[in-house]
Write a protein that holds these residues in place. Sequence first.
Motif, mmCIF file in Angstrom:
data_model
loop_
_atom_site.group_PDB
_atom_site.id
_atom_site.type_symbol
_atom_site.label_atom_id
_atom_site.label_comp_id
_atom_site.label_asym_id
_atom_site.label_seq_id
_atom_site.Cartn_x
_atom_site.Cartn_y
_atom_site.Cartn_z
ATOM 1 N N MET A 196 0.826 -1.192 0.000
ATOM 2 C CA MET A 196 0.000 0.000 0.000
ATOM 3 C C MET A 196 0.864 1.247 0.000
ATOM 4 O O MET A 196 0.467 2.273 -0.513
ATOM 5 N N ASP A 197 2.059 1.150 0.571
ATOM 6 C CA ASP A 197 2.955 2.291 0.613
ATOM 7 C C ASP A 197 3.403 2.684 -0.789
ATOM 8 O O ASP A 197 3.549 3.866 -1.100
ATOM 9 N N ALA A 198 3.595 1.698 -1.654
ATOM 10 C CA ALA A 198 4.008 1.982 -3.027
ATOM 11 C C ALA A 198 2.909 2.740 -3.773
ATOM 12 O O ALA A 198 3.192 3.671 -4.532
ATOM 13 N N LEU A 199 1.650 2.377 -3.527
ATOM 14 C CA LEU A 199 0.529 3.072 -4.155
ATOM 15 C C LEU A 199 0.458 4.511 -3.667
ATOM 16 O O LEU A 199 0.251 5.441 -4.449
ATOM 17 N N SER A 200 0.657 4.696 -2.387
ATOM 18 C CA SER A 200 0.653 6.040 -1.818
ATOM 19 C C SER A 200 1.764 6.895 -2.426
ATOM 20 O O SER A 200 1.555 8.057 -2.755
ATOM 21 N N LEU A 253 3.128 6.442 -5.355
ATOM 22 C CA LEU A 253 2.774 6.669 -6.750
ATOM 23 C C LEU A 253 1.791 7.829 -6.875
ATOM 24 O O LEU A 253 1.933 8.683 -7.751
ATOM 25 N N LEU A 254 0.799 7.856 -6.006
ATOM 26 C CA LEU A 254 -0.192 8.921 -6.068
ATOM 27 C C LEU A 254 0.374 10.270 -5.626
ATOM 28 O O LEU A 254 -0.015 11.307 -6.148
ATOM 29 N N HIS A 255 1.287 10.260 -4.694
ATOM 30 C CA HIS A 255 1.842 11.500 -4.162
ATOM 31 C C HIS A 255 2.947 12.057 -5.057
ATOM 32 O O HIS A 255 3.059 13.278 -5.223
ATOM 33 N N LEU A 256 3.776 11.191 -5.631
ATOM 34 C CA LEU A 256 4.850 11.565 -6.551
ATOM 35 C C LEU A 256 5.739 12.684 -6.000
ATOM 36 O O LEU A 256 5.969 13.701 -6.654
ATOM 37 N N ASP A 257 6.232 12.471 -4.809
ATOM 38 C CA ASP A 257 7.145 13.422 -4.163
ATOM 39 C C ASP A 257 6.595 14.845 -4.127
ATOM 40 O O ASP A 257 7.302 15.824 -4.359
ATOM 41 N N GLY A 258 5.318 14.973 -3.870
ATOM 42 C CA GLY A 258 4.709 16.292 -3.750
ATOM 43 C C GLY A 258 4.189 16.865 -5.056
ATOM 44 O O GLY A 258 3.585 17.934 -5.064
#
Length: 55
Positions: free
Chosen positions: A1-5, A7-12
């Motif tokens: 789930m951390d990888a999905l988070s 991916l969605l956040h993309l370093d800000g």
Amino acid sequence: MDALSQLLHLDGHGLFVWGAYVPTLALLVAEALLVRARLRRAKTQAQMLAQEYSR
């Protein structure tokens, strides 16, 4: 789930990136649907003209 988070956040930059992808995808889908509708309409008109001129 951390990888999905991540991916969605993309370093800000996620809001900017996904904010560009979502409308682009929506427009591509809309264009495909409109092209399909125009094609169906053109086929129908062609069939009607063919029937009219075959008489």
